[in-house]
Design an enzyme around this catalytic site. Structure first.
Site: not given
Lengths: 351, 408
Positions: B282, B329, B325
């Site tokens: 994302h 990350d 997340h």
């Protein structure tokens, strides 16, 4: 006579301006050489009017000023970041989950290859040898101040990135074999002692200072192995292929042995290699290709450390040539007979 | 050439034609060299010359005057009359060896001076849709590979009871907000749609599209590697991971395809596989679309840039807020995306860096050959110019195509 003087006045500035001009023809605002050098040439002409200056075209002079003070600054930057890293390891150590509650994460390399006990010693020995070779090479390099500056800056930055990644997320220990020192909840004195012990032992298991856990992402050992290898290769003659191959083998073996010893996850090693090599290439491209430093269409200047880079490399106009010399000149200057002072020649030379 | 005074009638006509005064050929048919030289203003007041001549013969008289001068110069045999060097002409080897013309060289002595006009070496930004197609295939392959990899990794994620979520500084500071991930995905969709609209309006869309597809493909490829080699546990106890399918390849394939079809978004219901944490896809999409939108839109649209930047930043923050997340990350994803984008664009914009050399470290990346294939014919920085995707003119029927104007 009048025309000759006129030409003399023009040439020094032309010669000086030329090296600072980027290929586009514009003068690069950050990297043009100092104007004082051209002023000094003018002053010299003024005093000895009976001399005719024959303007020799500048040609490609190598402009690589030593500037040891910048190297020392870079050294302090690296030292600061190393200390910060050790402090961070101590802090992170407190947060590592116990290996009983948080077992080691699944790792593809660990699935295929079982742990070998002595592998980590191999890594550390290789690392020490490579660092020793690199230090020797750096000391014998003619432009050791510039090369040293670059090495310290890159090392400092990589360790700083490492602090950040270590701190924000804490990975569990990679193997049940790891023995972590007990946690000191809030005992600042003992923590400080640990920090000092870690610094003095350089974080190596051999010296017994590698007993803290939590500093897994990303691997500092990989950073040192990769960085020393890249520097050794870059700043040594191209024909020494056997030397490069040997160092490459040592670095590669060292990195693989980290994984074989189950001391780091695979992702730690891969990320460390990636960041180290990219940062090295980025920095050296910016330093060696003039067009990249000044051009507006160059995105390499978008990094946060670009101002520091400009400060360190402002006066380095050419690629650092690969030449070596004795670090200390012999005999020492105080034993030499001083030359007779030829007043006219000496004073012109001072300009 | 003989002196003007000795010209025959044919030679006079020839001279008139060469001088671009064909209209005088007919009335002066009978004039020979001498008659020509004797023409005066008065002759042009009478027909037939008065009918033909638009400027009462001024131009012709000038030229005749010049001829007269040459005639006189010849007569006086003056070597360097006007300081001009004697030129011997190419076609008249035999005749001109004795009589060298001095002074002004005019008319018959066609000295061809070649003015070299720099030929443009082909179009500066060739469209080359073929290369864009190759980049598209590459990106598709990388996406499919990622989906398959997520499906495989899902099998290896440790259950959240056995391996609790890892300690994370952001999670310590901020508690989970449930609707935050929807915000992130909506922002992502808005940014992607805006980027597609912007791309379709661009003039050099094949080149820009090629770059986007290559970079996105490479980032997802890197993601496959990092996801696969070490599997992080789920970041929060709120996660609902689909049950594992041990060894059932067909179902795993189907699952992977379903994820691809839904774009991996929770909103479309295709985000129920766990294990794809390092690094965050994302974040990659948000950051990359923002970088491309900023790069290929006019500088003065600062509102637009700020708006997109805000969408991107809020989206990334919401990923963390939703505890979807780990912080690492997101940080690594941001780092790799920005570095790769800047690296690629610096190489593409600097002609020096498109050639491998000792100083060009940037060419040592593994994708350098592919990059050269895509960008070798792009000679300069791609300008930010826009046009309607479908030109109105091509829609009109019976439109006359002007070959020179239309071939832009």
């Amino acid at each position: 006579m009048a025309t000759v003087d006129h030409q003399c006045e023009r040439h020094p500035t032309d010669g000086h301006a030329h090296s600072g001009v980027s290929p586009g023809g514009r003068v690069c605002p950050v990297h043009s050489p100092k104007a004082e050098e051209s002023k000094r040439a003018h002053k010299g002409l003024g005093r000895h009017r009976d001399y005719i200056k024959i303007s020799v075209p500048e040609g490609k002079t190598i402009r690589l000023p030593m500037e040891w003070w910048k190297t020392f600054l870079a050294f302090f930057y690296a030292a600061f970041n190393l200390v910060l890293t050790t402090v961070m390891i101590t802090v992170v150590h407190e947060r590592v989950p116990a290996k009983e509650t948080s077992p080691p994460l699944p790792d593809k390399f660990f699935d295929y290859i079982d742990r070998v006990k002595w592998a980590f010693t191999v890594t550390e020995v290789n690392g020490m040898v490579l660092v020793g070779i690199w230090c020797t090479q750096m000391v014998f390099h003619r432009y050791r101040s510039i090369v040293g500056r670059r090495f310290f800056f890159l090392m400092g930055t990589l360790y700083m990135y490492r602090c950040v990644t270590m701190y924000i997320t804490t990975l569990p220990v990679p193997g049940m074999h790891m023995t972590c020192a007990p946690k000191l909840y809030g005992d600042s004195q003992a923590k400080l002692q640990r920090v000092l012990q870690l610094i003095s032992g350089a974080g190596l298991s051999i010296t017994g200072s590698h007993m803290m856990c939590g500093d897994f992402l990303y691997s500092g050992h990989t950073v040192m192995l990769t960085l020393t290898y890249l520097f050794i290769k870059e700043y040594s003659p191209r024909s020494f292929w056997w030397y490069h191959l040997l160092c490459w083998l040592m670095a590669a073996t060292g990195v693989v042995c980290i994984l074989v010893a189950h001391e780091h996850y695979s992702v730690d090693v891969v990320v460390a290699y990636f960041i180290t090599s990219r940062l090295f290439y980025w920095y050296h491209t910016m330093a060696n290709v003039q067009a990249v430093k000044c051009s507006p269409s160059s995105y390499l200047t978008h990094t946060w450390w670009n101002p520091i880079f400009n400060f360190l490399e402002r006066n380095v106009q050419n690629q650092v040539p690969c030449s070596f010399c004795w670090p200390v000149t012999w005999p020492p200057a105080c034993l030499k007979n001083p030359c007779k002072n030829y007043s006219m020649v000496q004073s012109v030379r001072e300009e | 050439m003989k002196k003007a005074g000795q010209w025959s009638k044919e030679q006079v006509s020839l001279w008139l034609a060469e001088e671009g005064m064909q209209e005088y050929v007919e009335p002066l048919q009978q004039a020979d060299g001498q008659a020509l030289l004797r023409l005066s203003q008065a002759d042009f007041q009478k027909p037939p010359l008065s009918r033909i001549s638009p400027d009462s013969g001024k131009q012709l008289l000038e030229k005749i005057k010049t001829l007269n001068i040459e005639h006189h110069i010849e007569a006086h045999k003056n070597g360097f009359a006007n300081g001009h060097v004697v030129i011997s002409h190419e076609g008249d080897a035999g005749a001109s060896s004795k009589t060298k013309r001095n002074g002004l060289v005019n008319g018959f002595h066609k000295e061809l001076v070649r003015i070299p006009i720099p030929e443009p070496a082909g179009p500066q930004f060739p469209t080359e849709w073929g290369k864009t197609g190759v980049a598209f295939l590459y990106a598709i392959c990388c996406f499919v590979f990622t989906s398959i990899m997520i499906s495989i990794v899902h099998e290896r994620v440790p259950p959240k009871e056995a391996t609790p979520p890892l300690p994370d500084k952001f999670f310590d500071l901020f508690d989970r907000v449930e609707w935050a991930f929807s915000v992130c995905e909506i922002n992502g969709m808005i940014l992607v749609i805006l980027w597609i609209i912007q791309w379709s309006l661009m003039k050099h869309k094949s080149i820009v599209g090629r770059r986007f597809l290559f970079i996105v493909g490479t980032l997802y490829l890197y993601r496959c590697i990092t996801m696969y080699i070490t599997t992080l546990p789920v970041p929060g106890m709120h996660f609902k991971c689909s049950p594992k399918l041990y060894g059932d390849w067909e179902s795993q394939m189907r699952r992977g395809m379903k994820m691809l079809a839904g774009g991996g978004l929770t909103i479309t219901g295709s985000h129920n596989l766990c294990g794809d944490y390092l690094y965050s896809g994302h974040t990659v999409m948000l950051t990359l679309t923002y970088l491309f939108m900023k790069e290929y839109s006019p500088r003065r649209f600062w509102c637009y840039h700020w708006g997109c930047g805000l969408l991107c930043a809020v989206g990334i923050f919401c990923i963390l807020l939703a505890h979807d997340h780990y912080t690492i990350d997101v940080v690594i994803a941001y780092f790799i995306t920005t570095r790769l984008f800047w690296w690629y664009h610096t190489m593409a914009n600097q002609p020096d860096l498109k050639r491998p050399s000792r100083t060009n470290f940037i060419s040592r990346v593994w994708w350098y050959r592919f990059f050269q294939y895509l960008e070798q014919n792009v000679k300069d920085v791609v300008p930010r110019s826009y046009q309607m995707p479908i030109s109105w003119r091509s829609l009109q029927s019976g439109h006359v195509k002007y070959s020179r104007i239309d071939s832009d």
